[in-house]
Structure formats: structure tokens, C-alpha cells
Design an enzyme around this catalytic site. Structure first.
Site, PDB file in Angstrom:
ATOM      1  N   GLY A   1      42.470 -19.225   2.620  1.00 30.23           N
ATOM      2  CA  GLY A   1      43.017 -17.899   2.846  1.00 30.23           C
ATOM      3  C   GLY A   1      42.843 -17.010   1.638  1.00 30.23           C
TER       4      GLY A   1
ATOM      5  N   VAL B   1      63.670  -7.275  -5.810  1.00 20.42           N
ATOM      6  CA  VAL B   1      63.864  -6.221  -4.799  1.00 20.42           C
ATOM      7  C   VAL B   1      65.027  -5.299  -5.120  1.00 20.42           C
ATOM      8  CG1 VAL B   1      62.821  -7.589  -2.946  1.00 20.42           C
ATOM      9  CG2 VAL B   1      65.311  -7.686  -3.309  1.00 20.42           C
TER      10      VAL B   1
ATOM     11  N   GLY C   1      60.273 -12.373  -0.759  1.00 16.79           N
ATOM     12  CA  GLY C   1      61.015 -13.624  -0.648  1.00 16.79           C
ATOM     13  C   GLY C   1      60.164 -14.763  -0.121  1.00 16.79           C
TER      14      GLY C   1
ATOM     15  N   ILE D   1      67.982 -22.191  11.379  1.00 14.94           N
ATOM     16  CA  ILE D   1      66.587 -22.562  11.168  1.00 14.94           C
ATOM     17  C   ILE D   1      66.521 -23.773  10.240  1.00 14.94           C
ATOM     18  CG2 ILE D   1      64.324 -21.777  10.370  1.00 14.94           C
ATOM     19  CD1 ILE D   1      65.384 -20.322  12.869  1.00 14.94           C
TER      20      ILE D   1
ATOM     21  N   ASN E   1      61.638  -9.972   3.880  1.00 13.52           N
ATOM     22  CA  ASN E   1      62.248 -11.283   4.108  1.00 13.52           C
ATOM     23  C   ASN E   1      63.243 -11.686   3.024  1.00 13.52           C
ATOM     24  OD1 ASN E   1      62.258 -14.209   5.213  1.00 13.52           O
ATOM     25  ND2 ASN E   1      61.523 -14.463   3.114  1.00 13.52           N
TER      26      ASN E   1
ATOM     27  N   SER F   1      69.618 -11.345  11.052  1.00 10.57           N
ATOM     28  CA  SER F   1      70.208 -12.658  11.308  1.00 10.57           C
ATOM     29  C   SER F   1      71.104 -12.584  12.534  1.00 10.57           C
ATOM     30  CB  SER F   1      71.050 -13.116  10.108  1.00 10.57           C
ATOM     31  OG  SER F   1      71.830 -14.257  10.429  1.00 10.57           O
TER      32      SER F   1
ATOM     33  N   TYR G   1      77.696 -11.037   4.238  1.00  7.76           N
ATOM     34  CA  TYR G   1      76.359 -11.397   4.718  1.00  7.76           C
ATOM     35  C   TYR G   1      76.138 -10.831   6.123  1.00  7.76           C
ATOM     36  CZ  TYR G   1      72.460 -14.251   6.380  1.00  7.76           C
ATOM     37  OH  TYR G   1      71.261 -14.671   6.912  1.00  7.76           O
ATOM     38  N   ALA G   2      77.115 -11.050   7.011  1.00  5.29           N
ATOM     39  CA  ALA G   2      77.010 -10.538   8.372  1.00  5.29           C
ATOM     40  C   ALA G   2      76.876  -9.015   8.367  1.00  5.29           C
ATOM     41  CB  ALA G   2      78.224 -10.966   9.190  1.00  5.29           C
ATOM     42  N   ALA G   3      77.665  -8.356   7.516  1.00  2.44           N
ATOM     43  CA  ALA G   3      77.621  -6.894   7.444  1.00  2.44           C
ATOM     44  C   ALA G   3      76.265  -6.402   6.950  1.00  2.44           C
ATOM     45  CB  ALA G   3      78.729  -6.385   6.533  1.00  2.44           C
TER      46      ALA G   3
END
Length: 252
Positions: free
Chosen positions: A57, A66, A13, A192, A92, A144, A159-161
């Protein structure tokens, strides 16, 4: 400064120049790591890799889904053929969706877990054989604040789960591979300063900021700094832990 010379790091990601993954990749690259920019956006991975290479770099871009085991195995194979090792995996890649449970569908839930949790599982599983052979590895998973407090600024219950599942998975995996020289840790960012934040209505912004003791959103570089520490040799006796990066909006 932490030294990642001769270390090879995969960051999923990381194909957007405005996201947390980009900040992680550039931070590790500046400290000597060879970074694999892995993202579903082919154009994005090549652009980010070019930016890192142009700055002195070392990076390559690999298109990655993914949710697809073959895509993940191909990424690992290319990385090993090119560099001979994988030292660091930063999981990520993730998605979010603002929706209520009442309006949520099973398809919504499945899509969320396919990316945020099952993709993380597949990527972690794919690098374990190599890391065990090396007797060295660092896996850092992006969770998160939503997964700890039961919801947050963005995303619904799915999302929270999914982000709570990341924390439980990480702790269990940490126990499994500790004897192999592999550490597994997580970071749990709060609000963020990304493009999503910048697009929010002004009245909502004020409400959110009022609930953060530090009175501001975090910066992607602040998340990247914590990830870099957990990915470093200096964190060798830390595993199964998570670092909260939320300006005090949630405290355990």
C-alpha cells in the site's frame, strides 16, 4: 470492490495496530487509497505506515495532536505538499473514561470534549478549504452507541455527551457543505473487539454479550467496512446520516 485509487485519506487516531483507526487505514489502503496515519504516537504512526507500505500500500505517518490547531494545520500542509489533495477525512481519534457524574471533574469533562469533539471540529475545519476547491470530499466521523442511548459499555456521561455532540455537529456540517460536493456522515459503533474489551472481567463480559442480539462483539474490520462505504464515491447521495454498528444492542 470500491476503488480509492488516487484518493488521499487522513485517518486520525490510527497509530495503534489494535484499534479501529488501524482497520480503517488498512482497509482503505488495500482498496488503493493513499493513507495518512495521524496519531499522537510518533512511533505508532511510523510503524503502521511501514506495515501498510510493506504490504504494497501507500502510507505516510504524521504525528498529530488533535487538540492543537498548529499540529493539525501542519498535518494538512504536509499532506498537501506531498500529495496535492485531501479527499477523505476520518475523524477517529478519541478517548474514554469510566467515571460517574458525581465523581467527575470539570477537567475530566473538558479533556473529553477537547479530544472527542473539539479535535474533530478543528480537523474538519482544516480540510474544508481544500475539499471545497476540489468540489469533492468525504468526512466520516466516529461517534458511538453511547451517544445515542445515553451511555454504554465504556465511558461516563462526558463520553456519551461528546459522542452525541459528534452526531449533531455532523448533521449541521453536512447541510453547510452539501453544495460543495462534500458529504459528512458518522458511524456509531457498539461493543467492538479491541484490547479494552479483551481486558474486561469475565462476569461483565457475559452480561454485556447477553444484551447483544447477535451474541458477540463487533470486529474492527466491520466498522472499517462501513467507513469505507461512506468514504467512497458509491455513497455520493448520502450525507448527514449515521450507521449503527452494534449487533442490535441499540435500534432506532
Amino acid at each position: 470492490m470500491m476503488d480509492f485509487t488516487n484518493r488521499v485519506a487522513i485517518i486520525t487516531g490510527s497509530g495503534s495496530p489494535k484499534g479501529i483507526g488501524y482497520a480503517i487505514a488498512t482497509t482503505l489502503a488495500k482498496q488503493g487509497a493513499t493513507v495518512i496515519i495521524a496519531d499522537v504516537s510518533l512511533e505508532g504512526v511510523h510503524n503502521v505506515a511501514k506495515t501498510i507500505n510493506d504490504a504494497g500500500g501507500k502510507a505516510i505517518g504524521i504525528e498529530l495532536d488533535v487538540t492543537n490547531r498548529s499540529s493539525i494545520e501542519s498535518m494538512v500542509e504536509i499532506t498537501l505538499k506531498t500529495f496535492g489533495r485531501i479527499d477523505i477525512l476520518v475523524n477517529n481519534a478519541g478517548i474514554s473514561q469510566k467515571i460517574t457524574v458525581e465523581d467527575m471533574t470539570l477537567e475530566d469533562m473538558t479533556k473529553m470534549f477537547n479530544v472527542n469533539m473539539f479535535g474533530l471540529f478543528l480537523c474538519s475545519q482544516a480540510v474544508l478549504k481544500t475539499m471545497k476547491k476540489q468540489k469533492y470530499g468525504r468526512i466520516v466521523n466516529i461517534s458511538s452507541v453511547a451517544g445515542k442511548r445515553g451511555g454504554g459499555i465504556f465511558g461516563g456521561a462526558h463520553y456519551a455527551a461528546s459522542k452525541a455532540a459528534v452526531l449533531g455537529f455532523s448533521k449541521n456540517l453536512a447541510r453547510e457543505v452539501a453544495q460543495d460536493g462534500i458529504t459528512v456522515n458518522s458511524v456509531a459503533p457498539g461493543l467492538i473487539n479491541t484490547e479494552i474489551w479483551k481486558s474486561m472481567p469475565e462476569d461483565l463480559v457475559e452480561t454485556i454479550i447477553d444484551a447483544i442480539p447477535m451474541g458477540r462483539p463487533g470486529e474492527t474490520e466491520e466498522v472499517a467496512a462501513a467507513v469505507a462505504f461512506l468514504a467512497s464515491e458509491e455513497s455520493s447521495y448520502i450525507t448527514g446520516e449515521e450507521i449503527d454498528i452494534n449487533g442490535g444492542s441499540h435500534m432506532d
